[in-house]
Scaffold this motif. Structure first.
Motif, PDB file in Angstrom:
ATOM      1  N   THR A   1       0.839  -1.219  -0.015  1.00 13.16           N
ATOM      2  CA  THR A   1      -0.146  -0.063  -0.126  1.00 13.16           C
ATOM      3  C   THR A   1       0.819   1.077  -0.040  1.00 13.16           C
ATOM      4  O   THR A   1       0.710   2.195  -0.827  1.00 13.16           O
ATOM      5  CB  THR A   1      -0.911  -0.007   1.343  1.00 13.16           C
ATOM      6  OG1 THR A   1      -1.773  -1.081   1.157  1.00 13.16           O
ATOM      7  CG2 THR A   1      -2.028   1.284   1.287  1.00 13.16           C
ATOM      8  N   ASN A   2       1.944   1.250   0.797  1.00 14.34           N
ATOM      9  CA  ASN A   2       2.798   2.434   1.059  1.00 14.34           C
ATOM     10  C   ASN A   2       3.513   2.779  -0.392  1.00 14.34           C
ATOM     11  O   ASN A   2       3.538   3.827  -0.884  1.00 14.34           O
ATOM     12  CB  ASN A   2       3.693   2.263   1.991  1.00 14.34           C
ATOM     13  CG  ASN A   2       3.151   2.320   3.330  1.00 14.34           C
ATOM     14  OD1 ASN A   2       1.933   2.545   3.471  1.00 14.34           O
ATOM     15  ND2 ASN A   2       4.258   2.331   4.269  1.00 14.34           N
TER      16      ASN A   2
ATOM     17  N   THR B   1       0.890   3.856  -3.141  1.00 14.27           N
ATOM     18  CA  THR B   1       0.474   5.162  -2.819  1.00 14.27           C
ATOM     19  C   THR B   1       1.569   6.229  -3.012  1.00 14.27           C
ATOM     20  O   THR B   1       1.437   7.117  -3.863  1.00 14.27           O
ATOM     21  CB  THR B   1       0.216   5.380  -1.366  1.00 14.27           C
ATOM     22  OG1 THR B   1      -0.947   4.655  -1.107  1.00 14.27           O
ATOM     23  CG2 THR B   1      -0.281   6.850  -1.063  1.00 14.27           C
TER      24      THR B   1
END
Length: 173
Positions: A53-54, A57
């Motif tokens: 996710t990091n 993003t």
């Protein structure tokens, strides 16, 4: 040899990826590099979805930041030279601008107006030389803003990585 090169590339990429988080552990806890690498591997293996996710993003935001900010600055620079907005801006003092929105303060506006006037006095006069080529200014602005944007992107990525490591480090250790 191609297979070996592919395997070495994968190993190098993984080591670079783990190293950036290891440096955060070194800074936060004062571990040696090897101990920090072990802690990083443990952290990554416990929270793979958060890592994904990091990175996703950061990738999307980096793409938008890298494309939109320099492009917007270049377009603004192009039209500002093309339509000679400089003359409009130079004719307007900061005091006039702040008075028009009702924000003016008596003490600081005069000092800023004097500073702007001395800065403007050093600029070349377009009435005698003519404005610069709008496309040249836009391209120069594009490159400079791209370079500055890359610096901000690196700081943003380091901040997100540091927050991730510190947040999950406190939960896990």
């Amino acid at each position: 040899t191609k297979c070996l090169m592919c395997c070495l590339w994968c190993l190098e990429t993984c080591i670079k990826y783990l190293t950036k988080f290891s440096y955060v552990f070194i800074a936060a806890e004062g571990f040696s590099f090897c101990a920090a690498a072990v802690k990083t591997f443990t952290l990554v293996s416990k929270h793979p979805l958060q890592m994904l996710t990091n990175e996703a993003t950061l990738g999307v935001l980096s793409l938008l930041l890298t494309m939109l900010t320099p492009l917007g600055c270049a377009i603004l620079a192009y039209f500002s030279v093309l339509h000679e907005w400089r003359n409009t801006v130079l004719g307007l003092s900061l005091g006039d601008a702040l008075d028009s929105v009702g924000v003016a303060s008596a003490g600081g506006v005069a000092a800023v107006d004097n500073m702007m006037a001395s800065t403007v006095a050093g600029l070349p006069d377009w009435t005698t030389t003519g404005p610069p080529d709008a496309l040249t200014v836009a391209v120069a602005t594009l490159f400079v803003s791209f370079w500055i944007t890359q610096m901000f992107r690196m700081v943003y990525a380091a901040t997100v990585d540091t927050l991730f490591v510190c947040m999950f480090r406190d939960d896990d250790f």
